[in-house]
Design a protein around this motif. Structure first.
Motif, PDB file in Angstrom:
ATOM      1  N   LEU A   1       0.826  -1.215   0.000  1.00 58.89           N
ATOM      2  CA  LEU A   1       0.000   0.000   0.000  1.00 58.89           C
ATOM      3  C   LEU A   1       0.858   1.261   0.000  1.00 58.89           C
ATOM      4  O   LEU A   1       0.532   2.246  -0.671  1.00 58.89           O
ATOM      5  CB  LEU A   1      -0.936  -0.010   1.209  1.00 58.89           C
ATOM      6  CG  LEU A   1      -2.103  -0.991   1.135  1.00 58.89           C
ATOM      7  CD1 LEU A   1      -2.869  -1.004   2.458  1.00 58.89           C
ATOM      8  CD2 LEU A   1      -3.054  -0.616  -0.008  1.00 58.89           C
ATOM      9  N   ALA A   2       1.956   1.244   0.748  1.00 62.94           N
ATOM     10  CA  ALA A   2       2.839   2.403   0.745  1.00 62.94           C
ATOM     11  C   ALA A   2       3.411   2.639  -0.647  1.00 62.94           C
ATOM     12  O   ALA A   2       3.448   3.774  -1.142  1.00 62.94           O
ATOM     13  CB  ALA A   2       3.961   2.215   1.760  1.00 62.94           C
ATOM     14  N   ALA A   3       3.858   1.564  -1.295  1.00 64.39           N
ATOM     15  CA  ALA A   3       4.435   1.699  -2.636  1.00 64.39           C
ATOM     16  C   ALA A   3       3.408   2.201  -3.639  1.00 64.39           C
ATOM     17  O   ALA A   3       3.735   2.997  -4.534  1.00 64.39           O
ATOM     18  CB  ALA A   3       5.014   0.363  -3.085  1.00 64.39           C
ATOM     19  N   LEU A   4       2.164   1.748  -3.508  1.00 65.62           N
ATOM     20  CA  LEU A   4       1.112   2.232  -4.410  1.00 65.62           C
ATOM     21  C   LEU A   4       0.928   3.746  -4.327  1.00 65.62           C
ATOM     22  O   LEU A   4       0.490   4.380  -5.284  1.00 65.62           O
ATOM     23  CB  LEU A   4      -0.215   1.543  -4.079  1.00 65.62           C
ATOM     24  CG  LEU A   4      -0.414   0.113  -4.572  1.00 65.62           C
ATOM     25  CD1 LEU A   4      -1.684  -0.475  -3.966  1.00 65.62           C
ATOM     26  CD2 LEU A   4      -0.490   0.063  -6.095  1.00 65.62           C
ATOM     27  N   ASN A   5       1.287   4.337  -3.189  1.00 63.02           N
ATOM     28  CA  ASN A   5       1.062   5.764  -2.966  1.00 63.02           C
ATOM     29  C   ASN A   5       2.291   6.637  -3.231  1.00 63.02           C
ATOM     30  O   ASN A   5       2.251   7.838  -2.960  1.00 63.02           O
ATOM     31  CB  ASN A   5       0.596   5.987  -1.517  1.00 63.02           C
ATOM     32  CG  ASN A   5      -0.874   5.679  -1.336  1.00 63.02           C
ATOM     33  OD1 ASN A   5      -1.734   6.496  -1.636  1.00 63.02           O
ATOM     34  ND2 ASN A   5      -1.156   4.478  -0.855  1.00 63.02           N
ATOM     35  N   LEU A   6       3.357   6.064  -3.781  1.00 68.43           N
ATOM     36  CA  LEU A   6       4.585   6.835  -3.952  1.00 68.43           C
ATOM     37  C   LEU A   6       4.596   7.718  -5.198  1.00 68.43           C
ATOM     38  O   LEU A   6       5.490   8.543  -5.343  1.00 68.43           O
ATOM     39  CB  LEU A   6       5.794   5.886  -3.984  1.00 68.43           C
ATOM     40  CG  LEU A   6       6.119   5.195  -2.663  1.00 68.43           C
ATOM     41  CD1 LEU A   6       7.356   4.315  -2.813  1.00 68.43           C
ATOM     42  CD2 LEU A   6       6.329   6.216  -1.545  1.00 68.43           C
TER      43      LEU A   6
ATOM     44  N   SER B   1       2.868  16.351   0.926  1.00 69.65           N
ATOM     45  CA  SER B   1       2.738  14.988   0.401  1.00 69.65           C
ATOM     46  C   SER B   1       4.071  14.462  -0.102  1.00 69.65           C
ATOM     47  O   SER B   1       4.447  13.311   0.153  1.00 69.65           O
ATOM     48  CB  SER B   1       1.709  14.956  -0.741  1.00 69.65           C
ATOM     49  OG  SER B   1       0.404  15.087  -0.247  1.00 69.65           O
ATOM     50  N   LEU B   2       4.800  15.314  -0.797  1.00 69.39           N
ATOM     51  CA  LEU B   2       6.073  14.889  -1.370  1.00 69.39           C
ATOM     52  C   LEU B   2       7.111  14.613  -0.284  1.00 69.39           C
ATOM     53  O   LEU B   2       7.978  13.745  -0.452  1.00 69.39           O
ATOM     54  CB  LEU B   2       6.588  15.950  -2.339  1.00 69.39           C
ATOM     55  CG  LEU B   2       5.741  16.110  -3.610  1.00 69.39           C
ATOM     56  CD1 LEU B   2       6.137  17.375  -4.359  1.00 69.39           C
ATOM     57  CD2 LEU B   2       5.880  14.891  -4.514  1.00 69.39           C
ATOM     58  N   ALA B   3       7.030  15.334   0.843  1.00 66.08           N
ATOM     59  CA  ALA B   3       7.930  15.057   1.963  1.00 66.08           C
ATOM     60  C   ALA B   3       7.680  13.652   2.512  1.00 66.08           C
ATOM     61  O   ALA B   3       8.623  12.902   2.809  1.00 66.08           O
ATOM     62  CB  ALA B   3       7.741  16.101   3.062  1.00 66.08           C
ATOM     63  N   GLY B   4       6.410  13.296   2.654  1.00 66.48           N
ATOM     64  CA  GLY B   4       6.079  11.945   3.104  1.00 66.48           C
ATOM     65  C   GLY B   4       6.542  10.890   2.129  1.00 66.48           C
ATOM     66  O   GLY B   4       7.039   9.820   2.523  1.00 66.48           O
ATOM     67  N   ILE B   5       6.412  11.173   0.832  1.00 65.23           N
ATOM     68  CA  ILE B   5       6.881  10.243  -0.190  1.00 65.23           C
ATOM     69  C   ILE B   5       8.395  10.090  -0.115  1.00 65.23           C
ATOM     70  O   ILE B   5       8.931   8.986  -0.242  1.00 65.23           O
ATOM     71  CB  ILE B   5       6.448  10.725  -1.591  1.00 65.23           C
ATOM     72  CG1 ILE B   5       4.918  10.628  -1.728  1.00 65.23           C
ATOM     73  CG2 ILE B   5       7.119   9.899  -2.679  1.00 65.23           C
ATOM     74  CD1 ILE B   5       4.385  11.269  -2.983  1.00 65.23           C
ATOM     75  N   ALA B   6       9.104  11.208   0.105  1.00 66.17           N
ATOM     76  CA  ALA B   6      10.563  11.176   0.161  1.00 66.17           C
ATOM     77  C   ALA B   6      11.046  10.269   1.283  1.00 66.17           C
ATOM     78  O   ALA B   6      11.967   9.458   1.100  1.00 66.17           O
ATOM     79  CB  ALA B   6      11.107  12.592   0.354  1.00 66.17           C
ATOM     80  N   LEU B   7      10.452  10.406   2.463  1.00 63.65           N
ATOM     81  CA  LEU B   7      10.848   9.562   3.599  1.00 63.65           C
ATOM     82  C   LEU B   7      10.582   8.087   3.307  1.00 63.65           C
ATOM     83  O   LEU B   7      11.408   7.219   3.598  1.00 63.65           O
ATOM     84  CB  LEU B   7      10.099   9.993   4.858  1.00 63.65           C
ATOM     85  CG  LEU B   7      10.422  11.393   5.388  1.00 63.65           C
ATOM     86  CD1 LEU B   7       9.484  11.745   6.540  1.00 63.65           C
ATOM     87  CD2 LEU B   7      11.876  11.483   5.837  1.00 63.65           C
TER      88      LEU B   7
END
Length: 443
Positions: free
Chosen positions: A57-62, A148-154
């Motif tokens: 699920l995390a990867a689906l949201n990257l 959102s992009l900060a969360g994706i970066a981490l």
């Protein structure tokens, strides 16, 4: 990256992987050395399957935060009254945020644990996607997107760490699983955003808002995983002191720099493809709808190959041959776009889709070029942050060349030329060595 982040091993990552029960899917992925490690702590049987769901699920949201906006960019730009300069800045923000926020991942992981940081990252993605459709101006929209992009970066940086920590004997398989999920999320958002927007009333705000639902769902499995991980870390700390040391100075490793530059060049190619491929086809006389479909085909190619390539790479002693093959697919695709862009459009889209699978390869290499989760978290942060910085000028330079020359001959020549050093770097990165060995560190 600051030296202090290099000097201390990531305490949470250095903790031995939890010793899940031998039976079941979870236990099968745990290193055989875990049971003999005093720091290992028994974990509930549900943790393994929930963790796998959380990774998927995390990867689906990257990527949906990026590709959903790309699908509705013209409507969003008009609706918010963005100038051309601001619009151009928004297209460069993802790579910049990935570089800036990704570098903070080791420190946050050391303080809170990688699972807790991924959980917070998914929450940041969801919050940003919930806020930005309601923005009334470009500044608010940009700020929500940056959240959102900060969360994706981490999450970008720490998913390889999660895999290395909990599935040390299945790095290739698990990397393939989340790389495939990432590619699926990218393709889904690119292909489904416009139809869903039309079905829900036609507002670009609604079209962007729907992807917040997927992000909210992704938070749920990471809540119990983060709690269980923190309990295991506390128990391990109470059982005995964690290994300490200076840790590998990643910036001193030639392999780390090779991976960072390879990551940067493959990201450059991917962003150029996502940003400019439809325009190349449209300028060749292909209809707008077909050009969008061709881009979707290019993105979809990453779904099966993102699963196959990491598993194949993990079974090979030297992965340079894969890097060469992927680069040659890209060179053939760019050559075809130069001489017969419309006549062979479907073939060139497929070839470039294969070439873009350098991403799952480099993510797999990051997991293989460090001996411990502590090494992986530093190598992942260094390679991705440096790589995304390298990728920032590429799409902008291609746009400037296109505008200056009035055609695609010069931009396509540059795209092809960039694949030559990418292939060379891939061969070097594929050599069987680790950053710990290069930096004079032990296990």
């Amino acid at each position: 990256m600051p030296d202090e982040d290099m000097k201390t091993l990531d305490r949470s990552a250095e903790t031995a992987p939890p010793s899940w029960p031998a039976a079941g899917a979870a236990g099968a992925g745990v290193s055989r050395t875990t049971a003999a490690t005093p720091q290992a702590t028994a974990q509930p049987a549900w943790l393994g399957p929930v963790l796998i769901v959380g990774i998927v699920l995390a990867a689906l949201n990257l990527r949906p935060a990026i590709t959903s906006l790309g699908a509705l960019f013209e409507e969003t730009r008009t609706g918010l009254g963005m100038s051309g300069t601001v619009a151009g800045m928004i297209t460069s923000v993802p790579a910049l945020c990935f570089a800036v926020f990704g570098v903070t991942a080791p420190r946050l992981s050391r303080r809170f644990g990688p699972a807790a940081v991924v959980c917070a990252g998914m929450a940041a993605v969801a919050t940003g996607l919930l806020i930005r459709p309601f923005a009334t101006g470009a500044v608010g929209f940009l700020a929500a997107s940056a959240l959102s992009l900060a969360g994706i970066a981490l999450t970008n940086v720490l998913l390889p760490v999660i895999v290395k920590r909990y599935f040390p004997d299945r790095v290739g398989t698990m990397t393939g699983l989340y790389s495939m999920s990432l590619a699926a999320g990218t393709s889904l958002a690119a292909a489904a955003t416009v139809p869903l927007t039309g079905a829900l009333g036609g507002s670009w705000r609604t079209g962007l808002l729907i992807w917040a639902v997927l992000a909210l769902v992704a938070v749920l499995p990471w809540l119990p995983v983060a709690r269980a991980s923190r309990r295991a870390d506390r128990a391990a700390t109470a059982a005995g002191p964690l290994a300490a040391g200076t840790g590998p100075r990643v910036a001193r490793s030639r392999t780390a720099w090779t991976l960072a530059c390879y990551f940067g060049l493959q990201a450059t190619g991917a962003y150029i493809t996502m940003g400019w491929l439809p325009q190349i086809f449209r300028d060749a006389g292909v209809s707008a709808s077909t050009a969008g479909l061709l881009l979707a085909v290019t993105m979809v190619m990453g779904v099966p190959l993102a699963f196959v390539i990491p598993g194949l790479a993990a079974r090979m002693k030297n992965q340079g041959a894969i890097a060469v093959a992927l680069g040659l697919f890209g060179l053939t695709g760019y050559l075809g776009l130069s001489f017969a862009p419309a006549a062979g459009a479907w073939a060139w889209a497929l070839l470039l889709g294969v070439s873009n699978c350098a991403f799952p390869l480099v993510i797999t290499l990051i997991g293989m070029r460090a001996k411990s989760p502590a090494g992986v978290v530093k190598l992942s942060a260094f390679a991705q942050s440096t790589g995304y910085l390298i990728s920032i000028p590429g799409p902008l330079l291609i746009g400037a060349l296109y505008q200056h020359s009035g055609g695609w001959d010069l931009p396509l020549a540059l795209m092809a030329a960039l694949l030559v050093p990418q292939i060379a770097l891939g061969v070097l990165a594929g050599r069987d060595r680790t950053i710990e060995d290069e930096c004079g560190m032990g296990d």
